[in-house]
Design a protein around this motif. Structure first.
Motif, short mmCIF file in Angstrom:
data_model
loop_
_atom_site.label_atom_id
_atom_site.label_comp_id
_atom_site.label_asym_id
_atom_site.label_seq_id
_atom_site.Cartn_x
_atom_site.Cartn_y
_atom_site.Cartn_z
N THR A 97 9.05 55.45 46.57
CA THR A 97 8.59 56.74 47.09
C THR A 97 8.11 57.65 45.96
OG1 THR A 97 10.89 57.52 47.10
CG2 THR A 97 10.00 56.72 49.18
N LEU A 100 4.66 56.55 45.08
CA LEU A 100 3.69 57.04 46.07
C LEU A 100 3.40 58.52 45.84
CD1 LEU A 100 5.02 55.25 49.30
CD2 LEU A 100 2.93 54.73 48.03
N GLY A 101 4.42 59.29 45.49
CA GLY A 101 4.21 60.70 45.19
C GLY A 101 3.29 60.89 44.00
N PHE A 132 6.97 63.03 49.18
CA PHE A 132 7.47 61.81 48.56
C PHE A 132 8.39 62.11 47.37
CE2 PHE A 132 3.91 59.25 50.55
CZ PHE A 132 4.76 58.44 51.28
N TYR A 133 8.03 63.13 46.59
CA TYR A 133 8.91 63.54 45.48
C TYR A 133 10.28 63.98 46.01
CZ TYR A 133 4.97 63.73 42.16
OH TYR A 133 3.91 63.43 41.33
#
Length: 209
Positions: A97, A100-101, A132-133
């Protein structure tokens, strides 16, 4: 560009937080056990990670030399605490994730610095990156907090006999992985907050497709 300084900072903080997440996941020093019996664990210290347990031993080698022995945890062993297996899964999810961020933020910043004034796309990319972060930070926070709780309460672990580990230490303390994970959580949550705060500037020639 002048309105995206926080988002550029978010990318920098997120990158460092993501790297620290992987460092925390990879090192074995989650719990440091001090044991009384030094017959096998010669240094009296063992390190319990989320993937394996390690200790220094002089037992099977020549006098004056030392070697680190490590035993990897099996796919599932009911005697190993749930927080260890939970940490394995949650940190892997956090790693993906967080990536992705970073990817979403890179594309958003690319559009900003190349002058591609596509309001909807840029705003959505920063929002996606921010979420996402935040998710990555939470996925790191859960195993770090859970394992820190176990350390503070000196909880025991029933290792298989082949590990040559006692079921409980004389004393245990938090290893380096836990403070590294805490820093990763702080940086990832800050990155998410900065990314989610983006507001596209309203100008006369803004394209709002």
């Amino acid at each position: 560009v002048s309105t995206s300084h926080l988002q550029l900072a978010a990318f920098g903080l997120g990158t460092v937080g993501w790297i620290l997440c992987m460092v925390s996941m990879g090192i074995v020093e989650w719990r440091v056990w001090h044991v009384d019996n030094t017959t096998t664990i010669s240094s009296g210290i063992a390190w319990v990670g989320i993937w394996k347990v390690c200790f220094i031993s002089y037992r099977h080698i020549s006098s004056g030399y030392k070697e680190q022995f490590c035993h990897k945890f099996s796919d599932y062993n009911s005697s190993i605490p749930h927080e260890i297996y939970a940490a394995q899964g949650l940190l892997l999810i956090a790693m993906f994730t967080g990536l992705l961020g970073l990817t979403a933020t890179i594309f958003a910043l690319r559009n900003v610095y190349m002058g591609i004034t596509h309001k909807t796309l840029i705003t959505r990319l920063f929002l996606v990156g921010g979420f996402f972060y935040m998710f990555a930070g939470l996925f790191v926070l859960i195993p770090v907090s859970w394992n820190f709780y176990s350390v503070m309460h000196n909880q025991s672990i029933t290792f298989p006999p082949s590990y040559y580990m006692p079921s409980s230490p004389a004393v245990q303390e938090a290893g380096a992985a836990i403070p590294i994970g805490i820093v990763a959580v702080i940086l990832l949550l800050l990155s998410g907050t900065f990314s989610l705060s983006y507001r596209f500037p309203l100008t006369a020639n803004t394209i709002t497709k």
